[in-house]
Motif scaffolding. Sequence first.
Motif, PDB file in Angstrom:
ATOM      1  N   VAL A 204       0.837  -1.211   0.000  1.00 54.35           N
ATOM      2  CA  VAL A 204       0.000   0.000   0.000  1.00 54.35           C
ATOM      3  C   VAL A 204       0.867   1.255   0.000  1.00 54.35           C
ATOM      4  O   VAL A 204       0.524   2.258  -0.640  1.00 54.35           O
ATOM      5  N   ASP A 205       1.992   1.211   0.697  1.00 53.68           N
ATOM      6  CA  ASP A 205       2.893   2.363   0.702  1.00 53.68           C
ATOM      7  C   ASP A 205       3.409   2.654  -0.711  1.00 53.68           C
ATOM      8  O   ASP A 205       3.430   3.812  -1.159  1.00 53.68           O
ATOM      9  N   GLU A 206       3.824   1.605  -1.397  1.00 51.71           N
ATOM     10  CA  GLU A 206       4.409   1.785  -2.725  1.00 51.71           C
ATOM     11  C   GLU A 206       3.370   2.256  -3.742  1.00 51.71           C
ATOM     12  O   GLU A 206       3.658   3.110  -4.588  1.00 51.71           O
ATOM     13  N   LEU A 207       2.152   1.734  -3.665  1.00 52.30           N
ATOM     14  CA  LEU A 207       1.133   2.159  -4.612  1.00 52.30           C
ATOM     15  C   LEU A 207       0.705   3.597  -4.343  1.00 52.30           C
ATOM     16  O   LEU A 207       0.513   4.382  -5.277  1.00 52.30           O
ATOM     17  N   ALA A 208       0.580   3.963  -3.062  1.00 48.05           N
ATOM     18  CA  ALA A 208       0.227   5.342  -2.730  1.00 48.05           C
ATOM     19  C   ALA A 208       1.320   6.303  -3.216  1.00 48.05           C
ATOM     20  O   ALA A 208       1.024   7.363  -3.776  1.00 48.05           O
ATOM     21  N   ALA A 209       2.583   5.920  -3.016  1.00 47.65           N
ATOM     22  CA  ALA A 209       3.693   6.761  -3.479  1.00 47.65           C
ATOM     23  C   ALA A 209       3.657   6.905  -4.996  1.00 47.65           C
ATOM     24  O   ALA A 209       3.915   7.991  -5.544  1.00 47.65           O
ATOM     25  N   SER A 210       3.318   5.836  -5.708  1.00 51.53           N
ATOM     26  CA  SER A 210       3.237   5.882  -7.165  1.00 51.53           C
ATOM     27  C   SER A 210       2.153   6.840  -7.629  1.00 51.53           C
ATOM     28  O   SER A 210       2.349   7.621  -8.569  1.00 51.53           O
ATOM     29  N   VAL A 211       0.990   6.807  -6.963  1.00 52.81           N
ATOM     30  CA  VAL A 211      -0.098   7.714  -7.328  1.00 52.81           C
ATOM     31  C   VAL A 211       0.322   9.172  -7.105  1.00 52.81           C
ATOM     32  O   VAL A 211       0.087  10.023  -7.969  1.00 52.81           O
ATOM     33  N   VAL A 212       0.930   9.450  -5.957  1.00 52.59           N
ATOM     34  CA  VAL A 212       1.353  10.819  -5.652  1.00 52.59           C
ATOM     35  C   VAL A 212       2.381  11.308  -6.683  1.00 52.59           C
ATOM     36  O   VAL A 212       2.280  12.436  -7.190  1.00 52.59           O
ATOM     37  N   LYS A 213       3.345  10.462  -7.008  1.00 54.46           N
ATOM     38  CA  LYS A 213       4.371  10.854  -7.986  1.00 54.46           C
ATOM     39  C   LYS A 213       3.742  11.134  -9.355  1.00 54.46           C
ATOM     40  O   LYS A 213       4.079  12.115 -10.023  1.00 54.46           O
ATOM     41  N   ASN A 214       2.813  10.280  -9.768  1.00 48.05           N
ATOM     42  CA  ASN A 214       2.158  10.467 -11.064  1.00 48.05           C
ATOM     43  C   ASN A 214       1.368  11.763 -11.119  1.00 48.05           C
ATOM     44  O   ASN A 214       1.380  12.472 -12.137  1.00 48.05           O
ATOM     45  N   ARG A 215       0.664  12.086 -10.026  1.00 48.32           N
ATOM     46  CA  ARG A 215      -0.133  13.307 -10.020  1.00 48.32           C
ATOM     47  C   ARG A 215       0.751  14.553 -10.019  1.00 48.32           C
ATOM     48  O   ARG A 215       0.434  15.556 -10.644  1.00 48.32           O
ATOM     49  N   ARG A 216       1.869  14.477  -9.309  1.00 47.80           N
ATOM     50  CA  ARG A 216       2.786  15.617  -9.306  1.00 47.80           C
ATOM     51  C   ARG A 216       3.428  15.816 -10.682  1.00 47.80           C
ATOM     52  O   ARG A 216       3.654  16.927 -11.107  1.00 47.80           O
ATOM     53  N   ALA A 217       3.682  14.704 -11.362  1.00 43.04           N
ATOM     54  CA  ALA A 217       4.287  14.778 -12.688  1.00 43.04           C
ATOM     55  C   ALA A 217       3.323  15.375 -13.698  1.00 43.04           C
ATOM     56  O   ALA A 217       3.720  16.058 -14.634  1.00 43.04           O
TER      57      ALA A 217
END
Length: 217
Positions: A204-217
Amino acid sequence: MTSEETSTQDSGATAGTSAEATSAVAKYRRSPAKSLLAVIAVVSLTLGASLGYGASRLSSSASASTPDDAPIITGVSKANVCQLVSEATQEQLSIREASPVAEEKGGASCYLLMTPDDAAESAGYVVAFYPTSASLQQTVDGTDVIPEKAEPALIEGRAAARQVLYGDVWKAQLTLDAGDGSMLYVERFGPKDSMSDHELRRSVDELAASVVKNRRA
């Protein structure tokens, strides 16, 4: 955390109107461990902010910084909620079906199923966005199983609360402060003993981090 509505994805690589996908989502939702994280996590975010950010300031090795309150996720609806998880990430996670669900008060969820529709037990992820704490709290059900106490966490510099539930279905649930009162919710679920406690939390940590990174990008 689940909703009582079901539907199929409107767009994306895993799109398609499928009775099988609806059946698989419904099968998952019949699990007795729905989620009490909604109310607890809202309160726990305050704890996460104080403990997490305090540790970040005190540790010379910490790279995360306190974000401002500007929302990092906006414009999410049933039509595009599954796009919070990129096609590449869905492929990496071996997602077979992605089914969006409209929540009350502007929220939206995507059920990302890793198992076929005829599987005896479902496994996969839930990714949801709630524009306000009220929209998150409306999903609480009085029959929910009580989870472990929330653990404060920092995900890409954002305060979060993580909890784990054990039973016939094992779940790790993470609620992250997405700014301006909005929240990102990520859940990993699977049959009992199908994954380790460490894997539950990490996923869950890794998927949440992926979503945040994608939205910032």
